[in-house]
Design a protein around this motif. Structure first.
Motif, PDB file in Angstrom:
ATOM      1  N   ARG A   1       0.831  -1.218   0.000  1.00 36.56           N
ATOM      2  CA  ARG A   1       0.000   0.000   0.000  1.00 36.56           C
ATOM      3  C   ARG A   1       0.857   1.255   0.000  1.00 36.56           C
ATOM      4  O   ARG A   1       0.575   2.215  -0.741  1.00 36.56           O
ATOM      5  CB  ARG A   1      -0.930  -0.004   1.217  1.00 36.56           C
ATOM      6  N   ALA A   2       1.921   1.254   0.800  1.00 36.80           N
ATOM      7  CA  ALA A   2       2.792   2.424   0.853  1.00 36.80           C
ATOM      8  C   ALA A   2       3.466   2.669  -0.489  1.00 36.80           C
ATOM      9  O   ALA A   2       3.597   3.818  -0.931  1.00 36.80           O
ATOM     10  CB  ALA A   2       3.847   2.230   1.941  1.00 36.80           C
TER      11      ALA A   2
ATOM     12  N   ARG B   1       2.351   1.884  -3.460  1.00 38.09           N
ATOM     13  CA  ARG B   1       1.359   2.395  -4.414  1.00 38.09           C
ATOM     14  C   ARG B   1       1.021   3.855  -4.120  1.00 38.09           C
ATOM     15  O   ARG B   1       0.834   4.648  -5.050  1.00 38.09           O
ATOM     16  CB  ARG B   1       0.118   1.505  -4.384  1.00 38.09           C
ATOM     17  N   GLU B   2       0.963   4.199  -2.842  1.00 35.85           N
ATOM     18  CA  GLU B   2       0.695   5.598  -2.489  1.00 35.85           C
ATOM     19  C   GLU B   2       1.824   6.518  -2.932  1.00 35.85           C
ATOM     20  O   GLU B   2       1.594   7.685  -3.254  1.00 35.85           O
ATOM     21  CB  GLU B   2       0.480   5.712  -0.979  1.00 35.85           C
ATOM     22  N   LYS B   3       3.034   5.985  -2.971  1.00 34.05           N
ATOM     23  CA  LYS B   3       4.201   6.779  -3.375  1.00 34.05           C
ATOM     24  C   LYS B   3       4.493   6.660  -4.866  1.00 34.05           C
ATOM     25  O   LYS B   3       5.548   7.109  -5.340  1.00 34.05           O
ATOM     26  CB  LYS B   3       5.421   6.343  -2.549  1.00 34.05           C
ATOM     27  N   LYS B   4       3.559   6.029  -5.608  1.00 35.91           N
ATOM     28  CA  LYS B   4       3.683   5.881  -7.066  1.00 35.91           C
ATOM     29  C   LYS B   4       4.920   5.085  -7.453  1.00 35.91           C
ATOM     30  O   LYS B   4       5.538   5.328  -8.499  1.00 35.91           O
ATOM     31  CB  LYS B   4       3.708   7.251  -7.755  1.00 35.91           C
TER      32      LYS B   4
ATOM     33  N   SER C   1       4.642   5.739   9.909  1.00 32.66           N
ATOM     34  CA  SER C   1       4.482   4.769   8.826  1.00 32.66           C
ATOM     35  C   SER C   1       5.824   4.070   8.601  1.00 32.66           C
ATOM     36  O   SER C   1       6.659   4.524   7.822  1.00 32.66           O
ATOM     37  CB  SER C   1       4.026   5.450   7.540  1.00 32.66           C
TER      38      SER C   1
ATOM     39  N   SER D   1       6.180   1.212   7.195  1.00 30.83           N
ATOM     40  CA  SER D   1       6.128   0.701   5.822  1.00 30.83           C
ATOM     41  C   SER D   1       6.513   1.788   4.831  1.00 30.83           C
ATOM     42  O   SER D   1       7.248   1.531   3.855  1.00 30.83           O
ATOM     43  CB  SER D   1       4.726   0.170   5.510  1.00 30.83           C
ATOM     44  N   GLY D   2       6.053   3.000   5.059  1.00 30.96           N
ATOM     45  CA  GLY D   2       6.416   4.114   4.183  1.00 30.96           C
ATOM     46  C   GLY D   2       7.900   4.411   4.226  1.00 30.96           C
ATOM     47  O   GLY D   2       8.536   4.697   3.207  1.00 30.96           O
TER      48      GLY D   2
ATOM     49  N   ASP E   1      10.540   4.327   1.146  1.00 29.31           N
ATOM     50  CA  ASP E   1      11.415   5.486   0.881  1.00 29.31           C
ATOM     51  C   ASP E   1      12.880   5.067   0.845  1.00 29.31           C
ATOM     52  O   ASP E   1      13.647   5.529  -0.010  1.00 29.31           O
ATOM     53  CB  ASP E   1      11.217   6.559   1.951  1.00 29.31           C
TER      54      ASP E   1
END
Length: 283
Positions: free
Chosen positions: A20-21, A23-26, A266, A268-269, A273
């Motif tokens: 999910r992270a 996909r949110e960060k493209k 986050s 996961s985020g 990164d």
């Protein structure tokens, strides 16, 4: 679009959070089940920019990492990091060698050696752990020689070759909790208390996660521990002792589903990164 190859076995809550992270960060994310792969160097062609190894199986994940690195792929975490962190004895050696405060420990291969190790550690009780393992499984708090004899006999008769190496650690009376900090790259991004009425506080065994403030002391110790095992994406298990904070273990494919909500971070985020930064630095 940069693509992360997510090498997995069972897709746990953590992997779903990473997907999910990404996909949110493209960012592109390619799911690769290592149980379905044939790692043949003559035919395997990586179709991703970086590999993120998240297998539940340490053995399978380790072989996959070594294979991908042999092909020139960048893997998070690298095999050198994984090799140390997956083995509690090697982790303890790395911490001690670099001067990171850690618990007293010893390795023995027989009952008499183990009894000598107990004396060196200050006497009973001690903790006996399998060098390889996770989730707080097969840990034993050993209070006397009779108990130690029984445990070693069971390991000798029923255990794998790895179980016949006895990793012993001093027992520390915890204040009903321990600390797990999360290091991504060169930053301690958050930490949790793991609280339990049992001496084993792993959340996998029912320990409750709450936010732990990242103090300067905690951050510095976590970064020192991460550096001792060559850095990356790591979870540092820390015990509060009468002599200050001490590192217990380090995890290189940590679980964190119970940690994002109480910390508000986050994780996961941060993992995504870090992978993207590694891709850019290798361009």
């Amino acid at each position: 679009m940069p693509t992360i190859g997510l090498f997995h076995s069972t897709v746990r809550a953590e992997e779903k959070l990473i997907i999910r992270a990404a996909r949110e960060k493209k960012a592109g994310i390619k799911l690769i089940d290592i149980r379905n792969e044939v790692f043949n160097p003559l035919h395997y062609r990586p179709d991703f920019d970086i590999a993120l190894e998240r297998s539940v199986s340490t053995v399978k994940g380790g072989y996959a990492t070594e294979f991908l690195e042999a092909l020139g792929a960048v893997v998070i975490n690298p095999s050198g990091v994984a090799r140390i962190c997956e083995d509690k004895f090697l982790t303890s050696l790395a911490l001690q060698k670099t001067g990171v405060p850690t618990l007293k420990f010893a390795m023995a291969f027989s009952l008499e050696q183990a009894m000598a190790a107990v004396a060196d550690l200050g006497g009973f009780p001690v903790v006996v752990k399998p060098p390889l393992g996770s989730w707080g499984r097969m840990l034993a708090k050993v209070n006397d020689r009779d108990s130690l004899e029984a445990i070693i006999e069971h390991k000798d008769v029923l255990g794998s070759p790895q179980q016949k190496a006895y990793y012993l650690q001093e027992y520390i009376q915890k204040p009903g909790r321990d600390i797990r900090s999360f290091v991504v790259g060169g930053e301690t991004i958050c930490a949790i208390y793991r609280t339990s009425s049992h001496w084993i506080t792993n959340t996998a065994l029912g320990g409750k996660a709450t936010n732990c403030p990242v103090t300067k002391e905690l951050s510095q110790l976590s970064l020192q521990a991460a550096k001792a095992v060559r850095g990356g994406i790591l979870a540092i298990d820390i015990i509060e002792t009468s002599e200050g904070l001490k590192v217990n273990e380090i995890n290189h494919t940590m679980e964190f589903k119970n940690s994002e909500e109480p910390t508000g971070v986050s994780i996961s985020g941060a993992i995504v990164d870090y992978c993207l930064q590694k891709i850019n630095s290798n361009d």
